[in-house]
Scaffold this motif. Structure first.
Motif, mmCIF file in Angstrom:
data_model
loop_
_atom_site.group_PDB
_atom_site.id
_atom_site.type_symbol
_atom_site.label_atom_id
_atom_site.label_comp_id
_atom_site.label_asym_id
_atom_site.label_seq_id
_atom_site.Cartn_x
_atom_site.Cartn_y
_atom_site.Cartn_z
ATOM 1 N N PHE A 129 5.194 -89.985 -58.562
ATOM 2 C CA PHE A 129 6.023 -90.383 -57.422
ATOM 3 C C PHE A 129 7.275 -89.521 -57.311
ATOM 4 N N ILE A 130 7.670 -89.220 -56.086
ATOM 5 C CA ILE A 130 8.973 -88.585 -55.869
ATOM 6 C C ILE A 130 10.029 -89.675 -55.708
ATOM 7 N N ILE A 131 9.725 -90.703 -54.911
ATOM 8 C CA ILE A 131 10.564 -91.904 -54.931
ATOM 9 C C ILE A 131 9.660 -93.135 -55.009
ATOM 10 N N GLU A 132 10.177 -94.172 -55.645
ATOM 11 C CA GLU A 132 9.485 -95.456 -55.685
ATOM 12 C C GLU A 132 10.144 -96.363 -54.652
ATOM 13 N N THR A 133 9.335 -97.181 -53.988
ATOM 14 C CA THR A 133 9.891 -98.035 -52.920
ATOM 15 C C THR A 133 9.457 -99.487 -53.127
ATOM 16 N N PRO A 134 9.839 -100.078 -54.276
ATOM 17 C CA PRO A 134 9.391 -101.452 -54.551
ATOM 18 C C PRO A 134 9.858 -102.445 -53.484
ATOM 19 N N ASP A 135 11.023 -102.184 -52.881
ATOM 20 C CA ASP A 135 11.530 -103.105 -51.843
ATOM 21 C C ASP A 135 10.578 -103.179 -50.654
ATOM 22 N N HIS A 136 9.995 -102.025 -50.287
ATOM 23 C CA HIS A 136 9.064 -102.010 -49.152
ATOM 24 C C HIS A 136 7.819 -102.827 -49.480
#
Lengths: 95, 495
Positions: B43-50
């Protein structure tokens, strides 16, 4: 066809990519290796063959000539490295 | 009981609908798996909130009896798709920090279908590469390792290597990919998963960072054929914002899956039997032929005479289009700006592009600029477009005799990181079996079919007629059912 250092500098200038002498030295053999390899296409008889324009037949669509977008200046500018007074800002281009 | 993270799209969707678990439990399980797998660098960024927001919406939808096709299913999104409010980089320094203010059509469709996003997946820079080694964010590592006891880090394939690695490691149930010359199929083959590139024009290119526009197609990567069908169905469809989008209905690929191939003809193109092909891949190809015969298909030898010219054709057309598409990165409107002291506008462009693009991207821009330059355009670009027409004609003629074609996906199993990065040409040759279908715009998929002697996955490729994704998926299903591919990488990465 092969490229020399002067040609690589010219291509890099056309592509607006700054290169050092070291970059050019490394790129000349690399690009020649690739160009030499793609030249095998010369063997293919393409007389009377029309260059391919679209892989999957499709028709060019027309839409109504109406405004469908706009009034999003701040969104357009949101990622600009430098935006001032609602415009993109660049170094001075007129002396 | 099966762990939630072992389930694919169909298992999660159906289990969620049956009340076996909540969408929030699914999102939490995968968010945890993603957070614990940093060693893969997928991953380049993780987006757990999404993922959590989509899960909470899915739980409310289930309570209200308003389920959507992908309610409860979280996905990985290749970082080539613009996602509103979430950084989108194409794995390049040039787009570091770029946060789109709009959504790509494909991700908009997936989110409208109820899916959540676990994060943005790493890839080769601007999707140019076959190993993930051109990413400016460090290369992705495959979860697979050779069974020789060594710990050599292997390439997950490319360019969709974050997608393939994450699915194989079971930290995402499925992911989007894009394929310009094999960037879905080759990584799928390297990591033992399924991946389909649909017909050119099925998925909208709007909001996908452009590489070579006449070749770029989004597609689905998943654990198996059924999940690929479900995901592709949700991604596809006409979009007025893409001038090459096809205005045709999206079939119900999942509902129409059938591995009964009676009455179907499968072509075996003799030109894909290349020199130096490892015997294991040749043997697997023969095994695949027997599996399809067993499924009821008739096997027919066919010829695609211009196959050997596909790669050189591709390496004129793709760089030419890339040099044009990437002209937009000028340090003015978005992305990086490098403004040396006292530089004028032209010097700012050149400095910005020198600092922002990686070596492979520069190489392709320079090749593209050269082949399109005055005096060389006809010799290279026009010639390549003529040969491309002949390659497309080869497929048309083959598809007059057969319904689908069966080939290996790649000429080798996964190679070690660093093994091929010294010579660009050697890396390009890894796409020898996938590029022809890209040039012809036809649908093609890779399905996992076996392991080599080192315990690494190998894939078989099915290529179909334009718009016949169903035929491709069905033949893929027939192979999948007979291959019984259940191998999984040993978990060395979890913390």
């Amino acid at each position: 066809m092969s490229v020399d250092a002067a040609t690589v500098r010219k291509i890099a200038s056309l592509a607006r990519i700054a290169v050092t002498d070291g970059d050019v030295e490394a790129m000349v053999p690399e690009l020649n290796n690739i160009l030499g390899w793609i030249e095998q296409l010369g063997e293919v008889d393409t007389d009377g063959v029309a260059p391919l324009a679209a892989v999957i037949p499709n028709h060019q669509r027309l839409r109504e000539d109406v405004v469908t977008d706009g009034n999003i200046r701040d969104k357009v500018l949101a990622n600009a490295p430098q935006a001032e007074h609602g415009f993109f800002a660049v170094p001075k281009v007129i002396e | 009981m099966t762990a939630i993270t072992d389930l694919g799209i169909a298992g999660l969707r159906d289990g969620f609908r049956a009340g076996d678990f909540s969408a929030r439990e699914i999102a939490d399980a995968f968010n945890g798996a993603v957070a614990g797998a940093k060693a893969l660098n997928a991953f380049i960024i993780e987006t757990p909130d999404h993922a959590i927001a989509a899960a909470e919406a899915a739980d409310r939808a289930r309570a209200a009896g308003e389920l959507l096709p992908l309610s409860g299913v979280p996905l990985g999104i290749k970082d080539l798709f613009c996602t509103a409010g979430y950084q989108t980089t194409a794995a390049s320094r040039m787009l570091g920090g770029f946060t789109p203010t709009y959504e790509s059509t494909v991700t908009a469709k997936l989110f409208a279908a109820g899916a959540g996003m676990l994060g943005k997946l790493n890839l080769d820079q601007f999707a140019m590469g076959s190993s993930n080694e051109t990413s400016a964010f460090g290369n992705v590592v495959s979860p697979w390792r050779r069974n020789d006891g060594g710990n050599a880090a292997l390439a997950p394939g490319g360019s969709s290597g974050g997608s393939s690695s994450a699915i194989a490691a079971r930290i995402v149930p499925a992911a989007t990919g894009t394929d310009t010359g094999g960037s879905i199929r080759q990584p799928a083959a390297f990591t033992g998963i399924a991946g389909i590139k649909p017909t050119y024009g099925r998925c909208s290119r709007f909001g996908i960072v452009a590489f070579a526009s006449s070749l770029d197609q989004a597609g689905a990567m998943a654990q198996d054929v059924r999940d690929s069908a479900i995901l592709l169905e949700a991604m596809s469809g006409f979009d007025p914002k893409d001038s090459t989008s096809l205005d045709v209905a999206v079939p119900q690929w999942e509902a129409n899956l059938s591995s009964d191939l009676k009455g179907k003809k499968v072509g075996i193109p003799k030109e894909y039997r290349v020199d130096n092909m490892p015997p294991e891949i040749d043997a697997l190809w023969k095994q695949g032929i027997e599996w399809l015969r067993d499924a009821g298909a008739e096997i027919v030898d066919v010829s695609l005479p211009h196959t050997r010219y596909a790669l050189p054709t591709y390496y004129i057309i793709a760089p030419a289009e890339a040099s044009s598409n990437l002209a937009r990165y000028d340090g003015v409107r978005y992305g990086l700006r490098d403004l040396p002291e006292g530089a004028n506008l032209q010097e700012m462009y050149a400095a910005t592009r020198a600092a922002g693009f990686g070596p492979e991207v520069k190489r392709r821009i320079l090749i593209g600029t050269y082949v399109l330059s005055a005096g060389f355009y006809d010799a290279y670009y026009t010639k390549a477009q003529k040969v491309r027409a002949l390659i497309a004609r080869d497929f048309e003629e083959a598809f007059r005799q057969v319904d689908v074609l069966l080939t290996p996906t790649a000429p080798s199993a996964a190679f070690a990181l660093g093994e091929k990065s010294a010579d660009p040409l050697e890396m390009y040759l890894n796409d020898v079996f996938t590029v022809p279908a890209s040039l012809a715009g036809v649908p093609a998929m890779s399905v996992p079919a076996g392991l080599d002697g080192q315990g690494l996955p190998l894939g078989l490729q099915i290529i179909g007629r334009p718009l016949d994704e169903q035929g491709v998926l069905n033949a893929g299903l027939a192979i999948e059912q007979r291959a019984g591919f259940t191998a999984k990488p040993q978990n060395w990465w979890a913390k």
